[in-house]
Design a protein around this motif. Sequence first.
Motif, PDB file in Angstrom:
ATOM      1  N   GLN A 151      34.416 -50.715  68.523  1.00  0.00           N
ATOM      2  CA  GLN A 151      35.841 -50.886  68.844  1.00  0.00           C
ATOM      3  C   GLN A 151      36.382 -49.633  69.538  1.00  0.00           C
ATOM      4  O   GLN A 151      35.735 -48.573  69.515  1.00  0.00           O
ATOM      5  CB  GLN A 151      36.645 -51.115  67.555  1.00  0.00           C
TER       6      GLN A 151
ATOM      7  N   CYS B 102      40.030 -48.414  68.986  1.00  0.00           N
ATOM      8  CA  CYS B 102      41.398 -48.594  68.462  1.00  0.00           C
ATOM      9  C   CYS B 102      42.366 -47.552  69.036  1.00  0.00           C
ATOM     10  O   CYS B 102      41.984 -46.403  69.260  1.00  0.00           O
ATOM     11  CB  CYS B 102      41.398 -48.471  66.949  1.00  0.00           C
TER      12      CYS B 102
ATOM     13  N   CYS C 199      42.783 -44.217  66.933  1.00  0.00           N
ATOM     14  CA  CYS C 199      41.542 -43.585  66.453  1.00  0.00           C
ATOM     15  C   CYS C 199      41.596 -42.055  66.576  1.00  0.00           C
ATOM     16  O   CYS C 199      41.751 -41.514  67.667  1.00  0.00           O
ATOM     17  CB  CYS C 199      40.353 -44.112  67.253  1.00  0.00           C
TER      18      CYS C 199
ATOM     19  N   GLN D 167      46.875 -52.903  67.286  1.00  0.00           N
ATOM     20  CA  GLN D 167      46.320 -51.575  67.016  1.00  0.00           C
ATOM     21  C   GLN D 167      44.818 -51.500  67.273  1.00  0.00           C
ATOM     22  O   GLN D 167      44.303 -50.489  67.726  1.00  0.00           O
ATOM     23  CB  GLN D 167      46.608 -51.198  65.557  1.00  0.00           C
ATOM     24  N   ARG D 168      44.092 -52.584  66.965  1.00  0.00           N
ATOM     25  CA  ARG D 168      42.631 -52.503  66.924  1.00  0.00           C
ATOM     26  C   ARG D 168      41.924 -53.321  67.999  1.00  0.00           C
ATOM     27  O   ARG D 168      40.711 -53.241  68.130  1.00  0.00           O
ATOM     28  CB  ARG D 168      42.126 -52.908  65.528  1.00  0.00           C
TER      29      ARG D 168
END
Length: 325
Positions: free
Chosen positions: A41, A43, A46, A149-150
Amino acid sequence: MTPIPMLNGSAPPAATGHGFPPMRARHIHTLQVNLGKLCNQTCHHCHVDAGPSRTEIMTRETMDVVLDILRRHPDMTTVDMTGGAPEMNPHFEYFVSACRALGRTVIDRCNLTVLFVKGKTHLPEFLAAHRVDIVASLPCYLEENVDQQRGKGVFTRSLAALRQLNALGYGAEDGDLMLNLVYNPVGAHLPPDQRELEAAYKDELLSRFGIRFNRLYSITNMPINRFLDDLRAQGRHEEYLNLLITSFNPALVEHVMCRTLLSVGWDGRLYDCDFNQMLDLPVEHGLPQTIAEFDNALSARPIVVGRHCYGCTAGAGSSCGGSLS
Ligand code: SF4
Ligand code: SF4
């Protein structure tokens, strides 16, 4: 090395100006090991700046050094694996099996979607068989917030992974397969009360999706890497730092995680915590700098602090195990 007085908890320390109070480690209960920056991912928040193109990965040789230190230090009872996605390391299963064979509690900080990556779909059964505790990110029980967000589709895949883990026995109230979830705010604010949020998560996830878990950890976003870039892009960096500083809770300095934890980077370098690792702030000069050089002086080391440390002591406090108060 300048001697720094030990905090004894009897008098709350004061934060002066922007200076975070000095402190020392108490002992090393947890070895937090970063298995690499590779992640499936990318994000927005992060703090590792992890992603699919990162090439920094812990080698098996470095893992063997970590295992040797664990063998010689039975007081380090917990191995907390971070990344990136720790499961993306090709030696993940080797490391987990060896830590468990040494009798250590092992925590996998799992982003959930990695369990659907090609070549990783056997991992739920592997983790259950090795009694590994799972700490999984789920910043909201609403699809829109999680995907914002992700990444798109992350919410649906996260729920599918949680269902699979539940089916293996993870998250059962009376079981020994721990499934803990992590909440972090979607915006530039502090997390709400952890206990109230946990109750809401439990209700919502069970009633909407039939999902169970053990504990919810609410974690404050650290102004580091991508979250910092986002804050700067919105012109809210100073505002967020001021929020952390003005919400300073001195009673929490005694409980911040660096006082009982040592962080090992993917290349074996040592840090006081994962955040210092991402800021490239190694343990204090004069101390062993790599896991291969480990000695007991690290158990009472002075901690390297900075303005970001207010992220651990704002409001109810924050750590890899959730709120501190
Ligand atoms: S926050 Fe976690 S899942 Fe997201 S990119 Fe970073 S390491 Fe990967
Ligand atoms: S950011 Fe790291 S060094 Fe600073 S208080 Fe938190 S855990 Fe300790």
